[in-house]
Write a protein that holds these residues in place. Structure first.
Motif, mmCIF file in Angstrom:
data_model
loop_
_atom_site.group_PDB
_atom_site.id
_atom_site.type_symbol
_atom_site.label_atom_id
_atom_site.label_comp_id
_atom_site.label_asym_id
_atom_site.label_seq_id
_atom_site.Cartn_x
_atom_site.Cartn_y
_atom_site.Cartn_z
ATOM 1 N N TYR A 60 0.810 -1.304 0.119
ATOM 2 C CA TYR A 60 -0.011 -0.050 -0.073
ATOM 3 C C TYR A 60 0.986 1.211 0.018
ATOM 4 O O TYR A 60 0.598 2.179 -0.752
ATOM 5 C CB TYR A 60 -1.029 0.165 1.375
ATOM 6 C CG TYR A 60 -1.814 -1.145 1.515
ATOM 7 C CD1 TYR A 60 -2.296 -1.884 0.521
ATOM 8 C CD2 TYR A 60 -2.136 -1.613 2.621
ATOM 9 C CE1 TYR A 60 -3.028 -3.024 0.364
ATOM 10 C CE2 TYR A 60 -3.070 -2.557 2.895
ATOM 11 C CZ TYR A 60 -3.416 -3.628 1.761
ATOM 12 O OH TYR A 60 -4.353 -4.531 1.918
ATOM 13 N N GLU A 61 2.087 0.930 0.902
ATOM 14 C CA GLU A 61 3.019 2.449 0.751
ATOM 15 C C GLU A 61 3.395 2.472 -0.621
ATOM 16 O O GLU A 61 3.686 3.792 -0.733
ATOM 17 C CB GLU A 61 3.861 2.276 1.809
ATOM 18 C CG GLU A 61 4.706 3.437 2.071
ATOM 19 C CD GLU A 61 4.468 4.541 2.534
ATOM 20 O OE1 GLU A 61 5.293 5.650 2.412
ATOM 21 O OE2 GLU A 61 3.285 4.875 2.684
ATOM 22 N N ARG B 68 1.169 4.268 -2.627
ATOM 23 C CA ARG B 68 0.880 5.493 -2.484
ATOM 24 C C ARG B 68 1.943 6.373 -3.023
ATOM 25 O O ARG B 68 1.881 7.490 -3.478
ATOM 26 C CB ARG B 68 0.895 5.573 -0.824
ATOM 27 C CG ARG B 68 0.431 7.070 -0.356
ATOM 28 C CD ARG B 68 0.613 7.285 1.147
ATOM 29 N NE ARG B 68 1.885 7.265 1.651
ATOM 30 C CZ ARG B 68 2.615 8.177 1.745
ATOM 31 N NH1 ARG B 68 2.197 9.567 1.167
ATOM 32 N NH2 ARG B 68 3.818 8.110 1.745
ATOM 33 N N GLU C 162 -3.073 5.553 5.517
ATOM 34 C CA GLU C 162 -3.109 6.915 5.278
ATOM 35 C C GLU C 162 -3.555 7.998 6.113
ATOM 36 O O GLU C 162 -3.078 9.198 6.285
ATOM 37 C CB GLU C 162 -3.984 7.059 3.644
ATOM 38 C CG GLU C 162 -3.871 8.521 3.372
ATOM 39 C CD GLU C 162 -4.731 8.653 2.019
ATOM 40 O OE1 GLU C 162 -4.205 9.121 1.086
ATOM 41 O OE2 GLU C 162 -5.876 8.296 2.193
ATOM 42 N N TRP D 132 -5.101 -0.972 -2.819
ATOM 43 C CA TRP D 132 -4.975 0.489 -2.701
ATOM 44 C C TRP D 132 -5.697 1.139 -3.551
ATOM 45 O O TRP D 132 -6.378 2.107 -3.047
ATOM 46 C CB TRP D 132 -3.515 0.847 -2.653
ATOM 47 C CG TRP D 132 -3.356 2.247 -2.567
ATOM 48 C CD1 TRP D 132 -2.967 2.967 -3.611
ATOM 49 C CD2 TRP D 132 -3.030 2.808 -1.377
ATOM 50 N NE1 TRP D 132 -3.005 4.535 -3.136
ATOM 51 C CE2 TRP D 132 -2.911 4.251 -1.675
ATOM 52 C CE3 TRP D 132 -3.207 2.845 -0.092
ATOM 53 C CZ2 TRP D 132 -2.821 5.482 -1.061
ATOM 54 C CZ3 TRP D 132 -3.073 3.615 0.950
ATOM 55 C CH2 TRP D 132 -2.842 5.158 0.318
ATOM 56 N N ARG E 172 -8.734 3.780 -3.111
ATOM 57 C CA ARG E 172 -9.126 5.038 -3.471
ATOM 58 C C ARG E 172 -10.383 5.354 -4.290
ATOM 59 O O ARG E 172 -10.872 6.609 -4.198
ATOM 60 C CB ARG E 172 -7.911 5.370 -4.508
ATOM 61 C CG ARG E 172 -6.438 5.736 -3.824
ATOM 62 C CD ARG E 172 -6.606 6.981 -3.171
ATOM 63 N NE ARG E 172 -5.204 7.537 -2.762
ATOM 64 C CZ ARG E 172 -5.048 8.180 -1.876
ATOM 65 N NH1 ARG E 172 -5.872 8.614 -0.828
ATOM 66 N NH2 ARG E 172 -3.615 8.814 -1.568
#
Length: 260
Positions: free
Chosen positions: A87-88, A91, A194, A251, A255
């Motif tokens: 996920y990071e 991002r 987040e 992820w 969004r």
């Protein structure tokens, strides 16, 4: 003068309905992220796969190889937490930030002091319930049968009336546990990564996202479960690729579901 909003609890995140088209788009974005940062994907997928290998080896050494089958079924339950690093990465790709190993791993390590650590507890607790109810069913339904090997266990559950009862009840209970865990984690984990909100709010938001798009979300859950299970054969090797693609896709699904 102090701001009257200082210290106020963050507002409940807003969710929107999604469709099958959003699921397909998220998967394509996940594939794209994996292609852009394959080493990160292979690393995090490898950690998950190696963890599965070690546990299966341990079950074999401890002479309970029959537990491998229920373990493989329940293993995907903790997949979302294992994908935090992915996920990071997504991002950072999304925001044009540099992909630095030290920075990405530092973010993952930092989660132990944030609300995300509570989600790890919730997921492991549900996984423990899954394994415990399997042992209970074995004692109640198959207690008089012996199976010292995985092959003997599979023969019992697939060729005897008691085995069919064990499979039917076990899979119904497992489906209920999986649906509960999926509903509270599908959006909550990337959300907690987040935003600075509490894990209960994150779980409520995740459940709301499932209720807003039940068909699309259940379809996504079934797709993830099927792909992860297929990737466990042979010996979890497929997870090196499947987990990163699904992690990146999750992820982007987040969004599309939670209003920025």
């Amino acid at each position: 003068m102090a701001n009257p909003n200082d210290g106020a609890k963050p507002a409940m995140p807003e969710v929107v309905a999604i469709t099958g088209a959003d699921i397909r788009a998220a998967i394509m974005q996940g594939l794209n992220d994996f292609a852009r940062a394959p080493l990160f994907g292979l690393f995090f997928g490898g950690v998950f796969a190696l963890g599965g290998m070690v546990i299966v080896l341990g079950l074999t050494i401890w002479r309970v190889p029959w537990m491998i089958y229920p373990f493989a079924i329940g293993f995907p339950l903790i997949g979302p937490f294992a994908a935090v690093g992915l996920y990071e990465v997504s991002r950072r790709l999304e925001q044009g930030q540099p992909l630095d190993w030290k920075a990405v791993l530092a973010v993952v390590w930092h989660q132990r002091t944030r609300e995300l650590s509570w989600m790890a507890f919730v997921m492991l607790f549900v996984f423990w319930i899954w394994m415990y109810q399997i042992r209970l069913l074995v004692a109640l339904v198959l207690g008089r049968m012996s199976f010292a090997t995985l092959e003997r266990f599979l023969d019992v559950v697939f060729t005897t009336p008691q085995g069919w009862t064990f499979l039917a009840v076990g899979h119904v209970v497992g489906a209920i546990l999986a649906m509960v865990l999926f509903s509270i984690t599908v959006i909550s984990i990337p959300l907690l990564l987040e935003r600075e909100i509490d894990f209960v709010t994150a779980m409520i938001t995740s459940v709301k996202s499932v209720l807003a798009s039940p068909v699309a979300m259940i379809g996504w859950g079934v797709t993830v479960t099927a792909l992860v299970l297929l990737s466990c054969v042979p010996f979890f090797l497929g997870l090196f690729v499947t987990l990163p693609v699904l992690g990146h896709a999750t992820w982007h699904l987040y969004r599309r579901t939670v209003v920025a």
